[in-house]
Design a protein around this motif. Structure first.
Motif, short mmCIF file in Angstrom:
data_model
loop_
_atom_site.label_atom_id
_atom_site.label_comp_id
_atom_site.label_asym_id
_atom_site.label_seq_id
_atom_site.Cartn_x
_atom_site.Cartn_y
_atom_site.Cartn_z
N GLU A 8 6.17 -108.10 5.43
CA GLU A 8 4.64 -108.05 5.01
C GLU A 8 4.14 -106.87 5.24
N PHE A 9 3.10 -106.52 4.14
CA PHE A 9 2.43 -105.19 4.38
C PHE A 9 0.94 -105.33 4.36
N LEU A 10 0.21 -104.67 5.13
CA LEU A 10 -1.24 -104.71 5.15
C LEU A 10 -1.51 -103.03 4.69
N VAL A 11 -2.36 -102.84 3.89
CA VAL A 11 -2.81 -101.51 3.66
C VAL A 11 -4.34 -101.37 3.50
N ARG A 12 -4.76 -100.44 4.47
CA ARG A 12 -6.47 -100.27 4.52
C ARG A 12 -6.72 -98.90 4.18
N VAL A 13 -7.81 -98.57 3.52
CA VAL A 13 -8.29 -97.12 3.29
C VAL A 13 -9.54 -97.08 3.77
N SER A 14 -9.77 -95.80 4.04
CA SER A 14 -11.17 -95.27 4.68
C SER A 14 -11.46 -94.05 3.85
N PHE A 15 -12.66 -93.49 3.89
CA PHE A 15 -13.09 -92.28 3.04
C PHE A 15 -14.45 -91.72 3.86
N LEU A 16 -14.18 -90.34 4.29
CA LEU A 16 -15.10 -89.82 5.05
C LEU A 16 -15.40 -88.38 4.31
N GLU A 17 -16.60 -87.94 4.66
CA GLU A 17 -16.98 -86.56 4.16
C GLU A 17 -17.81 -85.71 5.29
N ILE A 18 -17.25 -84.61 5.56
CA ILE A 18 -17.87 -83.70 6.56
C ILE A 18 -18.79 -82.78 5.95
N TYR A 19 -20.08 -82.82 6.05
CA TYR A 19 -20.78 -81.76 5.18
C TYR A 19 -21.93 -81.21 6.27
N ASN A 20 -22.14 -80.02 6.15
CA ASN A 20 -23.06 -79.50 7.28
C ASN A 20 -22.79 -79.87 8.61
N ASP A 21 -21.57 -79.96 8.97
CA ASP A 21 -21.17 -80.37 10.39
C ASP A 21 -21.59 -81.56 10.88
N GLN A 22 -21.66 -82.86 9.94
CA GLN A 22 -22.22 -83.99 10.00
C GLN A 22 -21.08 -84.78 9.32
N VAL A 23 -20.81 -85.95 9.68
CA VAL A 23 -19.63 -87.12 8.97
C VAL A 23 -20.45 -88.16 8.45
N TYR A 24 -20.10 -88.46 7.01
CA TYR A 24 -20.72 -89.48 6.62
C TYR A 24 -19.63 -90.49 6.07
N ASP A 25 -19.67 -91.60 6.04
CA ASP A 25 -18.77 -92.60 5.53
C ASP A 25 -19.00 -92.86 3.99
N LEU A 26 -18.04 -92.41 3.20
CA LEU A 26 -18.24 -92.51 1.62
C LEU A 26 -18.23 -93.82 0.94
N LEU A 27 -17.81 -94.69 1.80
CA LEU A 27 -17.59 -96.25 1.24
C LEU A 27 -18.60 -97.15 1.96
N ALA A 28 -19.44 -96.45 2.64
CA ALA A 28 -20.49 -97.47 3.22
C ALA A 28 -21.61 -97.67 2.24
N LYS A 29 -22.43 -98.71 2.46
CA LYS A 29 -23.30 -99.11 1.42
C LYS A 29 -24.55 -98.28 1.43
N THR A 30 -24.96 -97.69 2.43
CA THR A 30 -25.88 -96.67 2.68
C THR A 30 -25.35 -95.15 3.37
N ARG A 31 -25.89 -94.17 2.86
CA ARG A 31 -25.52 -92.85 3.35
C ARG A 31 -26.19 -92.75 4.60
N GLN A 32 -25.22 -92.48 5.78
CA GLN A 32 -25.98 -92.25 6.97
C GLN A 32 -24.93 -91.52 7.94
N ARG A 33 -25.26 -90.86 8.85
CA ARG A 33 -24.31 -89.88 9.75
C ARG A 33 -23.57 -90.88 10.63
N MET A 34 -22.59 -90.44 10.72
CA MET A 34 -21.49 -91.22 11.47
C MET A 34 -21.22 -90.46 12.90
N GLU A 35 -20.77 -91.13 13.97
CA GLU A 35 -20.66 -90.65 15.30
C GLU A 35 -19.06 -90.29 15.35
N VAL A 36 -19.02 -89.07 15.79
CA VAL A 36 -17.35 -88.78 16.01
C VAL A 36 -16.94 -89.26 17.51
N ARG A 37 -16.11 -89.72 17.93
CA ARG A 37 -15.88 -90.14 19.28
C ARG A 37 -14.43 -89.72 19.57
#
Length: 115
Positions: A8-37
């Motif tokens: 059995e397989f499980l396939v998941r995807v995510s998509f992020l953007e790094i812009y001006n030293d900030q990270v954004y989730d390109l698949l989120a409903k709203t554009r907001q800065r994300m926290e890198v940990r």
């Protein structure tokens, strides 16, 4: 090649953007800065991750491509002298593949890969 029927397989995807030293989730409903940990695993290895980055389960190449195109539409781009649609950011589209194979004696073998 087709996978055995006992796998059995499980396939998941995510998509992020790094812009001006900030990270954004390109698949989120709203554009907001994300926290890198950073976290340390059981073996003492450090791993960098984006807190609360959305992951979507996909069941086909078409679903995966739809999410890729959705994220590409909101990436930061702008014209330059050399390229009318030059990217102003870096993006990372990640595909996580997990498989679970049940052996003839009933044992489960798990494999995980990240592309």
């Amino acid at each position: 090649e087709g996978a055995a029927s006992n796998t059995e397989f499980l396939v998941r995807v995510s998509f992020l953007e790094i812009y001006n030293d900030q990270v954004y989730d390109l698949l989120a409903k709203t554009r907001q800065r994300m926290e890198v940990r950073e976290k340390t695993d059981r073996m003492g290895n450090k791993e960098v991750f984006v807190k609360d980055l959305k992951q979507f389960v996909v069941k086909s190449v078409r679903e995966m491509m739809n999410l890729l195109h959705k994220g590409q539409k909101i990436r930061k781009v702008g014209a330059t002298g050399m390229n009318a649609g030059s990217s102003r950011s870096h993006s990372i589209f990640t595909i996580n593949v997990e498989s679970c194979e049940t052996t003839e004696d009933g044992k489960k073998m798990f494999k995980v890969g990240k592309l």
